[in-house]
Scaffold this motif. Sequence first.
Motif, PDB file in Angstrom:
ATOM      1  N   PRO A 236      -9.839  -2.288  -0.636  1.00  0.00           N
ATOM      2  CA  PRO A 236     -10.614  -3.049   0.363  1.00  0.00           C
ATOM      3  C   PRO A 236     -11.286  -2.106   1.374  1.00  0.00           C
ATOM      4  O   PRO A 236     -10.751  -1.051   1.694  1.00  0.00           O
ATOM      5  CB  PRO A 236      -9.547  -3.896   1.067  1.00  0.00           C
ATOM      6  N   GLY A 267     -11.397  -7.024   2.200  1.00  0.00           N
ATOM      7  CA  GLY A 267     -11.505  -6.180   3.393  1.00  0.00           C
ATOM      8  C   GLY A 267     -11.548  -6.967   4.692  1.00  0.00           C
ATOM      9  O   GLY A 267     -11.224  -8.155   4.732  1.00  0.00           O
ATOM     10  N   VAL A 402      -5.072  -4.796   5.285  1.00  0.00           N
ATOM     11  CA  VAL A 402      -6.031  -3.955   4.555  1.00  0.00           C
ATOM     12  C   VAL A 402      -5.517  -2.509   4.470  1.00  0.00           C
ATOM     13  O   VAL A 402      -5.545  -1.886   3.399  1.00  0.00           O
ATOM     14  CB  VAL A 402      -7.421  -3.996   5.240  1.00  0.00           C
TER      15      VAL A 402
END
Length: 417
Positions: A236, A267, A402
Amino acid sequence: MTRNLLFLILAVSVVCAQNAQKPSSSDIQISARAKRIQESAIVVDTHADTPQRFLDEGYDIGSTDPNDVGHISLDKAKRGNLGAEFFSIWVEPETNQGHFAQHTFDLIDSVYQQAAHHPDRMMMAFSVADIERAHREHKLAACMGIEGGHSIENDMHLLRDYYRLGVRYMTLSWSNTNEWADSSGDIDDPKVQHHNGLTDFGKQVVVEMNRLGMMVDISHVADKTFWDAIATTKAPVIASHSSARALVDAPRNMTDDMLRAVAKNGGVVQVNFFNGFDDENFRKAMLAQQKDQGAAIQKYMDDLKAQGKPVNYVEVDRIEREWMAKIPRPPLSALIDHIDHIAKVAGVDHVGLGSDFDGVSGATPQGIDSAADLPKITQALLDRGYSAEDIRKILGGNLLRVFREVERVSREMQAAH
Ligand SMILES: [Zn+2]
């Protein structure tokens, strides 16, 4: 981004400036519920330009000077329950020609020096586990991100060295196109050699960042660079400090298609607090005065040159602040609108905070004068009906998810070799 503006002034002649720090009208009361949410969250901000202050001004993050106009101090971080700050390692590309890496190392050192001076209240952090440990120990986790791929001087060895020193994200480009990534900052400048996004080497950089466990940051990049990065990355991505273009038509803000692509990629988009990106009226006023402001700064620099003196960036920042302060600050709702828009378009799992503190010449919305004011954002989100769980995601949970995934992909890629 002040410094971002400085670059634009040097390159094109742009905007900015003071007094913007004066307390504003909006005195937002923080409810007991908002306080509880703020205190129970690990708050992560992914972009502050404070290292420029450490290096150029000798600023001490332990400062309690009530007249200091800076956004970040240990005291202000504590009051806002800021858990982790990604300090921006930003190398001005014009004045540092020929020694990008040296200046990168100097800025990295400046962050370590601050942590060394305040071991009881601040610690260097290189992983999600470090950030969580800092939170348990009631210390500010000091993380680092490099802003602008020119810092690696087209050298993969340097990229790996930066990782070893603790850098955990890199913005592929700053406002300047480098030799392997196009920037939104000069994409319309015919004098600049562009690459139609990322070059082959640029794509290798992205994959090497994935392998190392360094987050790929797509703030500032040209649209095509964004799409190339999304197609290339195995982990991500983040936008460390970017807002929504559907609300404010700045080329560096993200379109709805981009927001959806980041969501699909897993992300997160960390909303920038700069008024010029969050409020269309502010942006227009800024553009209207950019010529005069650019001329004022140019005159200051020419005068110094004539006297054979070096440019004093603290003074340039002061001039920029004066110009910025001529434009009325928008209400806090301007910033909240961007969080809300991204949460609606990309989903609440894909939005967070990337203040650009100490980089916007004081041009933040009313009520947001430093990290101490972060609880006002929590209050504003509560007022718009966000749940405690969703607010905690926005305040830092999404970024930590993330970061954790980037660490996992890195381990997987390294195990495969
Ligand atoms: Zn920036």
